[in-house]
Enzyme design. Structure first.
Site, PDB file in Angstrom:
ATOM      1  N   GLU A 144      -1.969  -8.842   2.082  1.00 54.05           N
ATOM      2  CA  GLU A 144      -3.246  -8.793   2.795  1.00 54.05           C
ATOM      3  C   GLU A 144      -4.405  -9.018   1.819  1.00 54.05           C
ATOM      4  O   GLU A 144      -5.383  -9.694   2.154  1.00 54.05           O
ATOM      5  CB  GLU A 144      -3.392  -7.451   3.510  1.00 54.05           C
TER       6      GLU A 144
ATOM      7  N   ALA B  85       0.852  -1.184   0.000  1.00 53.19           N
ATOM      8  CA  ALA B  85       0.000   0.000   0.000  1.00 53.19           C
ATOM      9  C   ALA B  85       0.889   1.235   0.000  1.00 53.19           C
ATOM     10  O   ALA B  85       2.048   1.188   0.424  1.00 53.19           O
ATOM     11  CB  ALA B  85      -0.924  -0.002   1.208  1.00 53.19           C
TER      12      ALA B  85
ATOM     13  N   GLU C 261       5.540  -4.269   7.298  1.00 54.18           N
ATOM     14  CA  GLU C 261       5.120  -3.035   7.960  1.00 54.18           C
ATOM     15  C   GLU C 261       5.908  -2.718   9.223  1.00 54.18           C
ATOM     16  O   GLU C 261       6.142  -1.543   9.538  1.00 54.18           O
ATOM     17  CB  GLU C 261       3.619  -3.113   8.304  1.00 54.18           C
TER      18      GLU C 261
ATOM     19  N   GLY D 245       0.219  -4.598   1.926  1.00 55.12           N
ATOM     20  CA  GLY D 245      -1.177  -4.603   1.523  1.00 55.12           C
ATOM     21  C   GLY D 245      -1.458  -5.573   0.403  1.00 55.12           C
ATOM     22  O   GLY D 245      -2.584  -6.079   0.278  1.00 55.12           O
TER      23      GLY D 245
END
Length: 745
Positions: free
Chosen positions: A137, A88, A159, A134
């Site tokens: 995910e 992301a 992250e 992301g």
């Protein structure tokens, strides 16, 4: 796999209208067998990254797919050739002004991925290339995952390396998929796994050659709902109350031992994962979003993100005003530890042929063994096939003369720190090399201008300072002298990047940048020792502050002889503040060089009853050092005082380096300190740390220390000026917003 290839392989698909006011990142094509293929392609970017504004596009494409009357399954694939979804976009966080804003950002991601997880027909992720943050995910929200066997395919949740945690459901879905212990390992370390390992741990359902990835994913979608994977008995045991409590206690203890409490994201990850397991997914998702919001606003995350953006922006720069010349072949002079390491990263990371020249065959064999051993670890861990190791080894050759150097584009010299010897190396390369061959010296102390003083082509002579061990330390200093051409600078920087290094360009002055700020730090630790502070107390004080190792341990690791060799040069050119305590000379006179000869400030037993010891097993101080120095050790200064004395000397010198244009800007100074000597990343580097403290406070602290310990602590003029004018090194507090590249998480 390209977007065109993905669509062409679906046997005359029907493209569903996804027209919007702006071009959509997501396109849907339905095959005659009623399998829909969603292709992700962020227009204009090299890799796919997820942005907040994509939420409506994802919801729209899913709604259109769900409206199809005979849809049997969906496959999500990337339109990029070497990337699934790199993560992301971190710049979204820069737009958040509060923890609540960041919390809502996480909740939006959770909501969108929940729509994928709840989709009424099977959704399969077809993964090729980077699937990180992301991106993973999103893949976890799918009902099945197939990945390619390509080396470019890696999966991970990095992250934590930015002071964050996965905020779109990763902390909840991953433990339920692969088990809590494996999930915690991945999330807490940010480590990436490759295809075969991902299959083995249950992260993906299959790994196949890239050219059949889409076909296999389509067949998986046709197969309908799959049985849940069988959880290994070890994970079932850990899921019980007793096992779970034991596991989390162990993980927390190990995490705190490693982070020293400086990285709050690690502890929050443990809490959030435990919350979901104990109280259900709904509570877990809520805790995840709340933690993400609070961490996003933390100073640690801000500092770590600043380093990420700094290295990203640095990668775009050539180091000069010219464009780099192509490098096809590299030479290395010297087959020792440094030469072997340089040859290794050149062949295995840059993929370039390397020709090593040493005065004897043993040196060449030692350099070859360096790479063979390094690749051997990858073969044994199944991360590389023996055939690939052989291919990479064939890139390295050696000779005791200069045969083959006439085709070399750049030569890296890694011989002894002797000026006349290095000057002779320059003359040899100008004689036996090509007319365009660049000569780069891996010197840590000698001025590049002196090395180039007798050169016929001084514009092609430059410094390229690596740090040991070469394959692990990410930084190099590129050091042009006054006559170095812009093309030579740009070409050298480009090679360093191919080798996987972060390169900063620094001025040709004594100590360059990293050693210059390191010397007063080490010297101050030595003075603490001479004040009677125990060696291990000094080291633990700086480790507790955030450095990976203490200054005395670092001196042992680098080599006491090497570490002290540069001091006279620094004193001669920069003044007495660099002088090591005179009584420290007895250490070298006693033949102590540190780890490399087994005699330093610590004991280094290498064998016991024929068995090799592990690295630093229960590392113990060599008490005989105290006798040599004539001190009686007793902890009395306090950890905070020791850390303050050492780090303030480093900070003051870093500002001097900026004032004297040794570094080009504070960004380079922060990168150099963090990547070169392990300055605590959660502080962002010396200049970010100075901004957080405030120049006025630092000046007051330095003046107080000067009163107590001597004039070496007097604040430098630039720091005093900044304190008086209330200036910062990074005036724009929202400098994250200037990064033009998407920063994925």
């Amino acid at each position: 796999m390209s977007k065109e290839k993905a669509l062409n392989s679906v046997a005359e698909p029907i493209v569903v209208d996804t027209a919007t006011a702006t071009p959509s990142v997501f396109s849907l094509a339905v095959r005659p067998d009623n399998i829909g293929v969603i292709t992700i392609d962020v227009i204009g970017d090299k890799v796919n990254t997820l942005k907040a504004e994509f939420a409506e596009q994802i919801a729209d494409i899913l709604q259109k797919a769900q409206a199809l009357p005979h849809l049997q399954g969906l496959v999500i694939i990337s339109g990029k050739p070497d990337s699934f979804i790199a993560g992301a976009d971190i710049t979204m966080i820069a737009a958040c002004r509060s923890a609540q804003d960041a919390r809502k950002l996480a909740q939006k991601g959770q909501s969108i991925l929940a729509q994928i997880a709840a989709f009424p027909v099977p959704v399969v992720a077809a993964i090729h290339g980077a699937c990180l943050g992301g991106g993973l995910e999103l893949a976890l929200a799918c009902h099945s995952r197939i990945c390619s066997l390509d080396d470019k395919t890696v999966l991970g949740l990095p992250e934590v390396q930015l002071g964050l945690l996965p905020g779109s459901g990763g902390t909840q879905r991953l433990p339920r998929l692969v088990g809590v212990s494996k999930a915690l390992d991945m999330i807490l370390t940010g480590r990436q796994v490759r295809a075969r390992q991902a299959v083995k741990m249950g992260l993906v359902d299959d790994a196949v050659p890239q050219d059949i990835l889409l076909d296999v994913a389509i067949e998986r979608a046709k197969a309908g709902w799959l049985d849940k994977p069988v959880v290994p008995w070890q994970e079932r045991l850990l899921s019980g109350p007793l096992g779970k409590t034991l596991l989390f206690n162990i993980v927390r203890k190990k995490t705190l031992a490693k982070t020293k409490g400086h990285y709050p994201a690690a502890e929050r990850i443990i809490d959030v994962v435990r919350k979901g397991l104990d109280h259900g997914s709904a509570s877990g998702y809520e805790a995840e979003a709340t933690a993400f919001g609070e961490l996003a606003m933390s100073p640690q995350s801000a500092a770590l993100r600043s380093l990420f953006f700094a290295t990203t922006s640095l990668k775009k720069e050539t180091g000069g005003d010219a464009q780099p010349r192509a490098i096809h072949r590299v030479g290395v002079l010297g087959g020792g530890l440094m030469g072997g390491g340089i040859a290794n990263v050149t062949a295995t990371r840059a993929g370039l042929p390397v020709r090593i020249k040493d005065i004897n065959p043993q040196g060449i064999n030692q350099a070859l063994k360096y790479t063979w051993d390094a690749l051997g670890k990858r073969v044994r861990s199944k991360r590389m096939r023996p055939a690939e190791r052989q291919r990479q080894m064939m890139l390295i050759s050696g000779s005791t003369d200069y045969r083959g150097f006439d085709t070399v584009d750049l030569v890296i010299e890694a011989v002894f720190e002797d000026l006349s010897l290095k000057q002779q190396m320059v003359a040899d390369i100008e004689r036996f090399g090509a007319a365009h061959t660049i000569f780069a010296s891996n010197t840590s102390s000698l001025p590049i201008s002196q090395i180039a003083a007798q050169a016929q082509r001084p514009e092609q002579v430059i410094g390229l300072h690596y740090f040991s061990p070469v394959d692990k330390m990410p930084l190099v200093e590129v050091i042009p002298h006054a006559k170095t051409s812009e093309e030579t600078i740009a070409t050298t920087v480009a090679l360093a990047r191919k080798q996987g290094k972060t390169a900063i360009v620094v001025a040709d002055r004594a100590g360059f940048y990293v050693n210059r700020i390191l010397a007063p730090y080490i010297n101050e630790a030595a003075r603490c020792l001479l004040d009677g502070e125990p060696i291990d107390s000094i080291d633990s004080s700086l480790v507790d502050f955030g450095f990976p190792v203490g200054p005395i341990t670092l001196l042992d690791e680098v080599g006491i002889d090497v570490g002290t060799k540069i001091m006279p040069i620094l004193v001669e050119q920069l003044g007495p503040r660099f002088a090591a305590p005179p009584s420290f000379d007895v250490i070298l006179q006693d033949g102590r060089k540190g780890r490399k000869n087994g005699r330093g400030f610590y004991l280094y037993p290498t064998q016991s009853r024929g068995l090799k010891w592990k690295r630093n097993p229960g590392k113990q101080v060599d008490a005989s050092v105290y006798v040599l120095l004539g001190v009686t050790p007793k902890a009395h200064l306090g950890s905070a005082v020791i850390a303050q004395r050492c780090t303030m000397m480093m900070l003051n010198e870093a500002v001097r380096c900026l004032d004297e244009s040794i570094i080009r800007n504070p960004r380079d100074g922060d990168i150099g300190a963090v990547f070169g000597i392990g300055f605590p990343p959660f502080l962002g580097g010396p200049f970010r740390y100075l901004d957080s403290l405030g120049a006025d406070k630092v000046v007051k602290t330095l003046r107080l220390l000067a009163q107590q310990y001597g004039e070496r602590f007097e604040p430098c003029p630039l720091l005093v000026t900044m304190a008086e004018q209330q200036q910062r090194f990074y005036p724009d507090e929202n400098s994250e917003n200037v990064a033009s590249d998407n920063a994925p998480i």
